[in-house]
Motif scaffolding. Structure first.
Motif, short mmCIF file in Angstrom:
data_model
loop_
_atom_site.label_atom_id
_atom_site.label_comp_id
_atom_site.label_asym_id
_atom_site.label_seq_id
_atom_site.Cartn_x
_atom_site.Cartn_y
_atom_site.Cartn_z
N TYR A 169 2.69 36.09 -19.73
CA TYR A 169 3.25 37.44 -19.58
C TYR A 169 4.01 37.58 -18.27
N LEU A 170 3.42 37.10 -17.17
CA LEU A 170 4.07 37.22 -15.88
C LEU A 170 5.39 36.45 -15.84
N PHE A 173 7.92 38.41 -17.90
CA PHE A 173 8.34 39.64 -17.24
C PHE A 173 9.40 39.37 -16.17
N LYS A 174 9.39 38.14 -15.62
CA LYS A 174 10.39 37.79 -14.60
C LYS A 174 11.81 37.89 -15.14
N GLU A 177 12.66 41.35 -14.37
CA GLU A 177 12.81 41.47 -12.92
C GLU A 177 14.13 40.88 -12.45
N ARG A 228 2.02 44.38 -16.28
CA ARG A 228 2.41 43.44 -15.23
C ARG A 228 1.55 43.67 -13.99
N CYS A 231 -1.91 42.25 -14.46
CA CYS A 231 -1.92 40.78 -14.39
C CYS A 231 -1.81 40.29 -12.94
N GLU A 255 2.72 41.21 -25.13
CA GLU A 255 3.52 40.03 -24.79
C GLU A 255 4.48 39.70 -25.92
#
Length: 268
Positions: A169-170, A173-174, A177, A228, A231, A255
């Motif tokens: 997930y992280l 998510f980037k 970002e 986010r 996490c 996700e």
């Protein structure tokens, strides 16, 4: 009756020739508390019958709590122990797919009470394996291949390879970002994402007719950013998500939604 939470592990950098046992002290309340509860962690290596380079086995956590109260504590102990082992010795991974607690009777009366029902399953994580797609060479018979953003493409593919849902997930998510969030700005991430016309249009193109509205878009952004935070900033959300956490089910669904949005964004 003794309760023991058991977790499978694998390691490519360590070899064990016997069971290893550690005692642990749990302090009630604050770390300065004098009220100490003792527990046990055991590393039980499996017999390596095929001379594989990978060592496997069981991490067993024994603490004096019932299943309901002890499960989140045992998960945290196993997680922290696995992180310490990985830091000290390299590759050491605990599987969170199958978790169970063994009830170990300590007298004849307890044996009669539980009978053959010694194991209590805590969690089973099953993942549907998608059918393989038939490759069609004609789909690439165009004068030019799609000119995808290579940074976003690599982030997307890296996230596909992550086994841990939190890491997956992280990494995914980037993508948001990288494209839409200025970390040096004082504007909150949610507001930056919601104000992006590009992201909103991509959402509308990928959403179903029932969810194709501004309220649904902003609600999804709220859930993305909150997840986010859970996490990445564990203390802020009461330890947020940890491996073995029952709330990871909600993260798995989220996700998937993030994956579809990012895929549509890259292809837009």
């Amino acid at each position: 009756m003794k309760l023991e939470w058991q977790y499978s592990f694998t390691s490519k950098s360590l070899k064990f020739d016997k069971v290893v046992k550690y005692s642990i002290d749990l302090r009630k309340g604050s770390p300065e508390s004098s009220d100490v509860i003792q527990g046990i962690i055991e590393i039980r290596p499996a017999v390596n019958k095929d001379n594989s380079s990978t060592t496997s086995g069981t991490i067993a956590v024994s603490i004096p709590f019932d299943i309901e109260k002890g499960t989140p504590i045992a998960h945290r102990i196993a997680y922290d122990f696995g992180q310490r082992m990985a830091f000290e010795y390299g590759d050491f991974q605990i599987s969170w797919a199958l978790l169970f607690c063994e009830r170990i009777p300590e007298n004849e009366q307890e044996k009669e009470e539980i009978g053959d029902l010694t194991y209590h399953i805590l969690q089973i994580s099953l993942q549907t394996v998608p059918e393989k797609q038939q490759f069609n060479p004609g789909e690439l018979d165009s004068p030019e291949l799609p000119n995808y953003n290579q940074v976003l493409l690599r982030l997307f593919n890296d996230s596909e390879l992550k086994a841990d849902i939190i890491d997956k997930y992280l990494t995914r998510f980037k993508i948001l970002e990288t494209e839409f969030i200025d970390n040096n700005s004082r504007v909150p991430a949610k507001k930056q994402l919601k104000s992006s016309a590009t992201l909103r249009n991509v959402f509308y193109s990928a959403a179903t007719s029932k969810s194709c509205n501004q309220s649904a878009f902003e609600g999804l952004i709220d859930r993305f950013v909150d997840a986010r935070g859970k996490c990445a900033h564990l203390k802020r959300y009461k330890y947020g998500y940890l491996p073995g956490d029952q709330r990871l089910k909600e993260l798995e669904h989220l996700e998937f939604e993030l994956r579809e949005l990012c895929r549509a964004l890259i292809k837009a």
